[in-house]
Design an enzyme around this catalytic site. Structure first.
Site, PDB file in Angstrom:
ATOM      1  N   HIS A 108       0.835  -1.206   0.000  1.00 40.06           N
ATOM      2  CA  HIS A 108       0.000   0.000   0.000  1.00 40.06           C
ATOM      3  C   HIS A 108       0.867   1.252   0.000  1.00 40.06           C
ATOM      4  O   HIS A 108       1.922   1.295   0.625  1.00 40.06           O
ATOM      5  CB  HIS A 108      -0.935  -0.005   1.214  1.00 40.06           C
ATOM      6  CG  HIS A 108      -1.937  -1.114   1.170  1.00 40.06           C
ATOM      7  ND1 HIS A 108      -3.213  -0.932   0.689  1.00 40.06           N
ATOM      8  CD2 HIS A 108      -1.847  -2.427   1.511  1.00 40.06           C
ATOM      9  CE1 HIS A 108      -3.870  -2.093   0.759  1.00 40.06           C
ATOM     10  NE2 HIS A 108      -3.062  -3.012   1.252  1.00 40.06           N
ATOM     11  N   ARG A 117      -1.031  16.043   2.114  1.00 35.53           N
ATOM     12  CA  ARG A 117      -2.043  17.094   1.969  1.00 35.53           C
ATOM     13  C   ARG A 117      -2.019  17.794   0.628  1.00 35.53           C
ATOM     14  O   ARG A 117      -2.984  18.437   0.250  1.00 35.53           O
ATOM     15  CB  ARG A 117      -1.817  18.161   3.052  1.00 35.53           C
ATOM     16  CG  ARG A 117      -1.915  17.598   4.456  1.00 35.53           C
ATOM     17  CD  ARG A 117      -1.644  18.670   5.492  1.00 35.53           C
ATOM     18  NE  ARG A 117      -1.534  18.096   6.823  1.00 35.53           N
ATOM     19  CZ  ARG A 117      -1.207  18.795   7.904  1.00 35.53           C
ATOM     20  NH1 ARG A 117      -0.972  20.090   7.806  1.00 35.53           N
ATOM     21  NH2 ARG A 117      -1.110  18.191   9.067  1.00 35.53           N
ATOM     22  N   GLU A 157      -8.994 -12.245   4.650  1.00 37.81           N
ATOM     23  CA  GLU A 157      -7.913 -11.856   5.563  1.00 37.81           C
ATOM     24  C   GLU A 157      -8.436 -11.966   6.999  1.00 37.81           C
ATOM     25  O   GLU A 157      -7.784 -12.561   7.854  1.00 37.81           O
ATOM     26  CB  GLU A 157      -7.454 -10.423   5.247  1.00 37.81           C
ATOM     27  CG  GLU A 157      -6.355  -9.892   6.177  1.00 37.81           C
ATOM     28  CD  GLU A 157      -6.029  -8.413   5.930  1.00 37.81           C
ATOM     29  OE1 GLU A 157      -6.775  -7.750   5.175  1.00 37.81           O
ATOM     30  OE2 GLU A 157      -5.033  -7.924   6.504  1.00 37.81           O
TER      31      GLU A 157
HETATM   32 ZN    ZN Z   1      -3.423  -5.007   1.902  1.00 39.34          ZN
END
Ligand code: ZN
Length: 353
Positions: A29, A82, A213
């Site tokens: 990620h 941001r 998961e």
């Molecule tokens: Zn993941």
């Protein structure tokens, strides 16, 4: 020399082999890859944030106590992204960290909804990630591709926004290859996202939802049936269903296994109980990945070392795992062949030392 010392030397050798092994990373990620070094750089840009900038205090900040702490840290890093320039810095520096581990190709899961909801202009966001992708490939030789994922906890509004950003011809970034679904699974049934996945698939994107998961194998079936998953993020609970294991093997649906993450999130109780070996024995294509590496105190090299231990692999076995990831990726065929050949050459040279 005692057996113990022989073992220690072999393990040191295997770590060195892994460190140099060309690899592909399929489940990692964007914000979750922000290492303390990157977080310090972002925090320095936003002195009003509660995140410390001093490396020692930051190391403490990154020492996780429990899952709630992980969520706190994750959200405080989200809060540091941001502006489009923050997005660019994060993306480019993540590529630098991947390149240091000899990652040649990575599919980075990005949640554009988190940024656009915070007011970052959507066009500027796309330009920032694309600019970072091109600069990273030129500077490090690491190819990045994107998976845009729906943050499941944010509901159907976020699904609509994510599929719009992924399929609008004026916005869709060149590096986008797939469409995903993350966030909590409990209370977030997969089937409701079918219309959004249908649109993404119709636009030529691959389907790679997280499933199984933190919930049972029925979630993996849902991901296959309703979301037409081509790979499964985690899929850990598939081990509880022999029919599902056989289905995944027969249809060559790879699992994106992230061992340390599964322990950190308590999806699996202990690393010894991780079902990765059952997946391999069932004939499933297993890929090894790192998920949110700095936040789980790991990196891809460490995940390969964990896999080597759980699967009792030598150098050839590890090279096989690395090639699984290349094969299961959405890179074009010449690109896959090039990295696979590089893995073979590296392994042969290593073994001939
Ligand atoms: Zn993941």
């Amino acid at each position: 020399m005692t057996d113990h010392l022989v073992d220690a030397r072999a393990s040191r050798d295997l770590h060195a082999f892994i460190a140099g092994l060309p690899k592909a990373e399929l489940h990692v990620h964007h914000v979750g890859s922000a290492s303390p070094r990157i977080v310090a750089a972002l925090a320095a840009r936003h002195p009003d944030s509660k995140v410390p900038t001093d490396p020692e205090a930051l190391a403490d900040y990154f020492t996780f106590t429990d899952f709630a702490h992980f969520i706190d840290v994750y959200l405080s890093v989200v809060d540091l992204v941001r502006t489009p320039e923050d997005v660019r810095l994060l993306t480019f520096e993540v590529a630098r960290d991947l390149a240091r581990q000899q990652v040649r190709y990575a599919e980075l899961t990005i949640t554009p909804f988190s940024s656009t909801r915070r007011g970052i202009d959507e066009g500027a966001f796309m330009d920032a990630i694309e600019d970072a992708r091109k600069a990273a490939e030129a500077e490090f030789g690491t190819m990045l591709r994107w998976c845009f994922d729906i943050p499941g906890e944010a509901g159907l509004e976020s699904a609509e926004e994510t599929v719009r950003l992924a399929t609008d011809d004026r916005l869709r970034p060149e590096g986008l290859v797939s469409f995903g679904l993350g966030g909590p699974e409990i209370g977030v049934p997969r089937p409701q996202f079918k219309p959004y996945f249908d649109r993404a698939i119709a636009a030529g994107l691959h389907s790679v939802p997280h499933a199984g998961e933190t919930t049972g194998p029925e979630t993996v079936w849902d991901a296959l049936t309703h979301l037409r998953a081509e790979r499964i993020g985690h899929g850990t609970s598939s081990a509880q269903d022999p029919k599902l294991l056989a289905h995944l093997a027969e249809h060559r649906i790879p699992l994106e296994v992230c061992p340390t993450s599964n322990i950190a999130t308590r999806a699996v109780r202990t690393i010894e109980e991780h079902p990765v070996k059952e997946f391999v024995e069932a004939g499933i294509v297993v890929t090894i990945n790192s998920d949110d590496p700095p936040m789980f105190g790991t990196d891809l090299n460490n995940e390969y070392a964990v896999a080597a231990r759980l699967l009792d692999l030598d150098e050839r076995g590890l090279a096989g795992l690395a090639k699984n990831a290349v094969d299961a990726s959405f890179l074009d065929e010449p690109g896959k062949a090039r990295i696979a050949a590089e893995i073979d050459t590296y392994t042969a040279d290593w073994l001939a030392r």
